[in-house]
Motif scaffolding. Sequence first.
Motif, PDB file in Angstrom:
ATOM      1  N   GLN A  99      11.379  -1.574   1.209  1.00 50.08           N
ATOM      2  CA  GLN A  99      12.093  -2.452   2.141  1.00 50.08           C
ATOM      3  C   GLN A  99      13.573  -2.071   2.231  1.00 50.08           C
ATOM      4  N   ARG A 100      14.164  -1.717   1.093  1.00 48.48           N
ATOM      5  CA  ARG A 100      15.573  -1.322   1.095  1.00 48.48           C
ATOM      6  C   ARG A 100      15.778  -0.032   1.889  1.00 48.48           C
ATOM      7  N   TRP A 101      14.884   0.934   1.722  1.00 42.58           N
ATOM      8  CA  TRP A 101      14.979   2.182   2.482  1.00 42.58           C
ATOM      9  C   TRP A 101      14.828   1.907   3.973  1.00 42.58           C
ATOM     10  N   MET A 102      13.900   1.022   4.336  1.00 38.81           N
ATOM     11  CA  MET A 102      13.673   0.706   5.756  1.00 38.81           C
ATOM     12  C   MET A 102      14.948   0.142   6.388  1.00 38.81           C
ATOM     13  N   LYS A 103      15.616  -0.735   5.660  1.00 42.81           N
ATOM     14  CA  LYS A 103      16.842  -1.344   6.191  1.00 42.81           C
ATOM     15  C   LYS A 103      18.010  -0.363   6.179  1.00 42.81           C
ATOM     16  N   PHE A 104      18.153   0.366   5.084  1.00 45.70           N
ATOM     17  CA  PHE A 104      19.287   1.272   4.950  1.00 45.70           C
ATOM     18  C   PHE A 104      19.242   2.378   6.001  1.00 45.70           C
ATOM     19  N   PHE A 105      18.064   2.963   6.213  1.00 47.55           N
ATOM     20  CA  PHE A 105      17.945   4.078   7.157  1.00 47.55           C
ATOM     21  C   PHE A 105      17.561   3.618   8.561  1.00 47.55           C
ATOM     22  N   ASP A 106      17.428   2.323   8.755  1.00 48.71           N
ATOM     23  CA  ASP A 106      17.092   1.721  10.049  1.00 48.71           C
ATOM     24  C   ASP A 106      15.893   2.425  10.682  1.00 48.71           C
ATOM     25  N   ILE A 107      14.816   2.446   9.942  1.00 43.16           N
ATOM     26  CA  ILE A 107      13.588   3.083  10.408  1.00 43.16           C
ATOM     27  C   ILE A 107      12.828   2.069  11.254  1.00 43.16           C
ATOM     28  N   GLY A 108      12.549   2.455  12.500  1.00 41.57           N
ATOM     29  CA  GLY A 108      11.837   1.570  13.414  1.00 41.57           C
ATOM     30  C   GLY A 108      10.401   1.378  12.961  1.00 41.57           C
ATOM     31  N   GLU A 139       0.823  -1.207   0.000  1.00 40.54           N
ATOM     32  CA  GLU A 139       0.000   0.000   0.000  1.00 40.54           C
ATOM     33  C   GLU A 139       0.860   1.260   0.000  1.00 40.54           C
ATOM     34  N   VAL A 140       1.939   1.238   0.797  1.00 42.15           N
ATOM     35  CA  VAL A 140       2.843   2.395   0.862  1.00 42.15           C
ATOM     36  C   VAL A 140       3.557   2.562  -0.476  1.00 42.15           C
ATOM     37  N   SER A 141       3.977   1.450  -1.081  1.00 41.86           N
ATOM     38  CA  SER A 141       4.686   1.555  -2.360  1.00 41.86           C
ATOM     39  C   SER A 141       3.774   2.112  -3.449  1.00 41.86           C
ATOM     40  N   GLU A 142       2.502   1.737  -3.422  1.00 42.25           N
ATOM     41  CA  GLU A 142       1.549   2.290  -4.399  1.00 42.25           C
ATOM     42  C   GLU A 142       1.325   3.778  -4.150  1.00 42.25           C
ATOM     43  N   GLN A 143       1.265   4.168  -2.890  1.00 48.55           N
ATOM     44  CA  GLN A 143       1.051   5.570  -2.542  1.00 48.55           C
ATOM     45  C   GLN A 143       2.223   6.439  -2.993  1.00 48.55           C
ATOM     46  N   LEU A 144       3.465   5.897  -2.859  1.00 49.69           N
ATOM     47  CA  LEU A 144       4.657   6.651  -3.248  1.00 49.69           C
ATOM     48  C   LEU A 144       5.038   6.443  -4.714  1.00 49.69           C
ATOM     49  N   HIS A 192       5.564   7.004   9.389  1.00 47.35           N
ATOM     50  CA  HIS A 192       6.522   6.285   8.550  1.00 47.35           C
ATOM     51  C   HIS A 192       6.381   6.712   7.090  1.00 47.35           C
ATOM     52  N   VAL A 193       5.156   6.906   6.644  1.00 50.99           N
ATOM     53  CA  VAL A 193       4.930   7.326   5.266  1.00 50.99           C
ATOM     54  C   VAL A 193       5.534   8.711   5.034  1.00 50.99           C
ATOM     55  N   VAL A 194       5.423   9.587   6.036  1.00 52.15           N
ATOM     56  CA  VAL A 194       6.008  10.931   5.916  1.00 52.15           C
ATOM     57  C   VAL A 194       7.528  10.823   5.780  1.00 52.15           C
ATOM     58  N   VAL A 195       8.149   9.969   6.577  1.00 57.35           N
ATOM     59  CA  VAL A 195       9.602   9.773   6.505  1.00 57.35           C
ATOM     60  C   VAL A 195       9.988   9.244   5.126  1.00 57.35           C
ATOM     61  N   LEU A 196       9.255   8.251   4.640  1.00 56.50           N
ATOM     62  CA  LEU A 196       9.564   7.662   3.339  1.00 56.50           C
ATOM     63  C   LEU A 196       9.365   8.671   2.208  1.00 56.50           C
TER      64      LEU A 196
END
Length: 182
Positions: free
Chosen positions: A22-31, A9-14, A46-50
Motif C-alpha cells: 500500500q505504501r509503494w502504491m501511494k508513494f509511486f502513484d501507481i494507477g 495475495e500480491v504481498s504473499e507473492q512478493l 501491477h505485480v511486475v511494477v511492484l
Amino acid sequence: MEMTMKTKEVSEQLGVNPTTIQRWMKFFDIGCDTNEHGHYFFSDEHVVVLKSIQEQLQEGKKMKEVDLSQFSSLVHKRPHSSVKKEKVSAAAYDEKLDQVMRRVEDLEMQLSQKADEVVSYQLLKHRSEIENMMKMLQKLEARLDQMEEKVHDPFRDETELPVAAGAEPKRKWRSFKQMFSF
C-alpha cells in the motif's frame, strides 16, 4: 480476461507486508482499481511494477531513486515531482493569521465567561443549601430549647417524663360522637 489479485495475495507473492504494498502504491502513484472500500485490485502488470520496485530497493536504492520510466502507462507521476504550489502573499497570510487569532481570543473569552457562570451557579446553589441547613438547625435548636424548658419546669409533675425521654404519650379522650362512629 485479466486476472486481478488483492493486496494480501500480491504481498504473499512478493514476500512483503501488505502495508508495504500500500505504501509503494501511494508513494509511486501507481494507477490501480479500487472497490468502494478503497481496497486495491492488482493486475499482472501491477505485480511486475511492484517486483521492479522491490528489486531496485533490494539493490540498495532509496525510494526516491527508484526508476519506473519503463512503466509510464501505470505510473502517473514521478515520486516527489515538483508540484507548483500556490504562494500566499505575506499580507494575506498575516490577515488570515489575525482572523484565526481573533477567533481563538473570542473562544477563550466565551470559555472564561462560561466557567464564571458555572461557578456563580454553584455558589448560589451552595448558599441556598447552607441557608436551608441553617433554618433546619434553628428549628432543631428551638425544639431542643422547648424540651429543656419542659424538663426544667418547676411546676411540672416530677413523675411525668417527656415523650422524648421515653415516657408513654398521653392518650387523648375521644369525643362522645367519635366513640360510636366507625
